[in-house]
Design a protein around this motif. Sequence first.
Motif, PDB file in Angstrom:
ATOM      1  N   LYS A   1       1.142   5.914  -7.368  1.00  0.00           N
ATOM      2  CA  LYS A   1       0.751   6.934  -8.167  1.00  0.00           C
ATOM      3  C   LYS A   1       1.061   8.237  -8.728  1.00  0.00           C
ATOM      4  O   LYS A   1       0.711   8.559  -9.710  1.00  0.00           O
ATOM      5  CB  LYS A   1      -0.462   7.060  -6.672  1.00  0.00           C
ATOM      6  CG  LYS A   1      -1.988   7.913  -6.610  1.00  0.00           C
ATOM      7  CD  LYS A   1      -2.660   7.896  -6.059  1.00  0.00           C
ATOM      8  CE  LYS A   1      -3.842   8.988  -6.557  1.00  0.00           C
ATOM      9  NZ  LYS A   1      -4.879   9.367  -5.071  1.00  0.00           N
TER      10      LYS A   1
ATOM     11  N   THR B   1      -3.862   0.281 -10.984  1.00  0.00           N
ATOM     12  CA  THR B   1      -5.286  -0.550 -11.247  1.00  0.00           C
ATOM     13  C   THR B   1      -4.332  -2.072 -11.172  1.00  0.00           C
ATOM     14  O   THR B   1      -5.143  -3.207 -10.468  1.00  0.00           O
ATOM     15  CB  THR B   1      -5.639  -0.539 -12.443  1.00  0.00           C
ATOM     16  OG1 THR B   1      -4.901  -0.988 -13.244  1.00  0.00           O
ATOM     17  CG2 THR B   1      -6.393   0.794 -11.935  1.00  0.00           C
TER      18      THR B   1
ATOM     19  N   THR C   1      -7.916  -1.859  -1.500  1.00  0.00           N
ATOM     20  CA  THR C   1      -7.410  -1.147  -2.103  1.00  0.00           C
ATOM     21  C   THR C   1      -7.854  -0.752  -3.766  1.00  0.00           C
ATOM     22  O   THR C   1      -9.202  -1.395  -3.688  1.00  0.00           O
ATOM     23  CB  THR C   1      -5.650  -2.031  -2.911  1.00  0.00           C
ATOM     24  OG1 THR C   1      -6.333  -2.736  -3.998  1.00  0.00           O
ATOM     25  CG2 THR C   1      -4.845  -1.984  -0.958  1.00  0.00           C
TER      26      THR C   1
ATOM     27  N   LYS D   1      -1.853   8.165 -12.130  1.00  0.00           N
ATOM     28  CA  LYS D   1      -2.981   8.578 -11.310  1.00  0.00           C
ATOM     29  C   LYS D   1      -2.751   7.178 -10.678  1.00  0.00           C
ATOM     30  O   LYS D   1      -2.044   6.632 -10.480  1.00  0.00           O
ATOM     31  CB  LYS D   1      -4.032   7.900 -12.692  1.00  0.00           C
ATOM     32  CG  LYS D   1      -3.486   6.593 -13.556  1.00  0.00           C
ATOM     33  CD  LYS D   1      -4.319   7.093 -14.701  1.00  0.00           C
ATOM     34  CE  LYS D   1      -4.983   7.849 -16.004  1.00  0.00           C
ATOM     35  NZ  LYS D   1      -5.369   7.356 -17.021  1.00  0.00           N
ATOM     36  N   ASP D   2      -3.872   6.165  -9.470  1.00  0.00           N
ATOM     37  CA  ASP D   2      -4.415   5.267  -9.002  1.00  0.00           C
ATOM     38  C   ASP D   2      -3.768   3.608  -9.709  1.00  0.00           C
ATOM     39  O   ASP D   2      -4.172   3.817 -11.059  1.00  0.00           O
ATOM     40  CB  ASP D   2      -5.728   4.546  -8.283  1.00  0.00           C
ATOM     41  CG  ASP D   2      -5.654   5.566  -7.163  1.00  0.00           C
ATOM     42  OD1 ASP D   2      -4.393   6.079  -5.801  1.00  0.00           O
ATOM     43  OD2 ASP D   2      -6.968   6.487  -7.210  1.00  0.00           O
TER      44      ASP D   2
ATOM     45  N   SER E   1       1.236   4.092  -3.179  1.00  0.00           N
ATOM     46  CA  SER E   1       1.119   5.616  -2.856  1.00  0.00           C
ATOM     47  C   SER E   1       2.287   6.236  -3.747  1.00  0.00           C
ATOM     48  O   SER E   1       1.937   7.820  -4.281  1.00  0.00           O
ATOM     49  CB  SER E   1       1.044   5.912  -1.676  1.00  0.00           C
ATOM     50  OG  SER E   1       0.083   5.748  -0.836  1.00  0.00           O
TER      51      SER E   1
ATOM     52  N   ARG F   1       0.355  -1.112  -0.366  1.00  0.00           N
ATOM     53  CA  ARG F   1      -0.065  -0.619   0.293  1.00  0.00           C
ATOM     54  C   ARG F   1       0.911   1.369   0.344  1.00  0.00           C
ATOM     55  O   ARG F   1       0.874   1.733  -0.653  1.00  0.00           O
ATOM     56  CB  ARG F   1      -0.956  -0.266   1.029  1.00  0.00           C
ATOM     57  CG  ARG F   1      -2.234  -1.126   1.008  1.00  0.00           C
ATOM     58  CD  ARG F   1      -2.445  -0.972   2.199  1.00  0.00           C
ATOM     59  NE  ARG F   1      -4.475  -2.126   2.394  1.00  0.00           N
ATOM     60  CZ  ARG F   1      -4.214  -3.654   1.363  1.00  0.00           C
ATOM     61  NH1 ARG F   1      -3.136  -3.819   1.662  1.00  0.00           N
ATOM     62  NH2 ARG F   1      -5.553  -3.767   1.976  1.00  0.00           N
TER      63      ARG F   1
END
Length: 298
Positions: free
Chosen positions: A161, A169, A268, A166-167, A158, A154
């Motif tokens: 990102k 996937t 997530t 962007k996040d 971050s 996690r």
Amino acid sequence: ADQAILKLSTLKDWVSEVAEAKNLRGGPADKSFFDRAFDQEMNHLAALTKEAYSNMKFREAIVNGFYGMLSARDFYREYSPSMHAGLVKKWIKVQCILLAPICPHFCEDLWSQVSSFIGTTGMLVQNKWPDIPSPDSVVIEELSYLRKLANNMRSQASKAKKKLKKDPTAVQIQVSTKTPEWKTHIMNVMKESLEKSGEFLDNKSLAQSFKSIEAFKKNKKLAKTAMSYVAQIKSDYKREGKSALQLGTNFDEKALLETSTEFLMRGTVLKKIDVVMVEGDNKSQAEPGKPSFSFSVE
């Protein structure tokens, strides 16, 4: 003190609710990894608490026998698809007995309140210490590994990102069974020193031992990295004990991750996890017990 009292009150409310719950699972309790892990963690915490009481270390007894038990329960109910009735009953029994020397009146009241649910008779004070088998150290190691990896993943997501704008996937988790020669050398020297003298070799003597390793001859700057590695080992040793000096794992890392993707994705925005072996891949930083991550957007 107020926080501890609140936790006791919350515990009593939860036990009352779960005793009336209709969605607890029956059948065998060892099919799911989370069932096995919860069961073994209870065994592990009971052993640690017994040792703490025997040595009159009451703070440690509370840390393991109360806060540790609450943490184990919370992890199990959050990540297991459903809770197993037998394991929930075992948790309540063990929790009452482990905490009874510290909070006898509270535990006695809780015990009598749910005696029909957990299948007990008589007073708690009349019961002996739970006869629990020795914990399975491999399952405990697997559970600790997954918890650390989930937190690390996690954190790395971050950072990814910011780079991807962007996040992410999807993530490729890279695992390896090979440790760099220089790290193996350092670990072996430190373990040998600890076994002989009860303390780690001083940094100057340790740096002298680097001269025999080919990697240090080829890369002079590696010595600085090596000393950072030494500092990390010493820090981990203070926190984790001898387990911090272990190279590799006692379980199949790739197989565990492949069966734990649903757990790792929970909480997530990840939709895909691939687990790959990267033996001999110099571009990857993966090591035994310390996988690396490659994030993307799909």
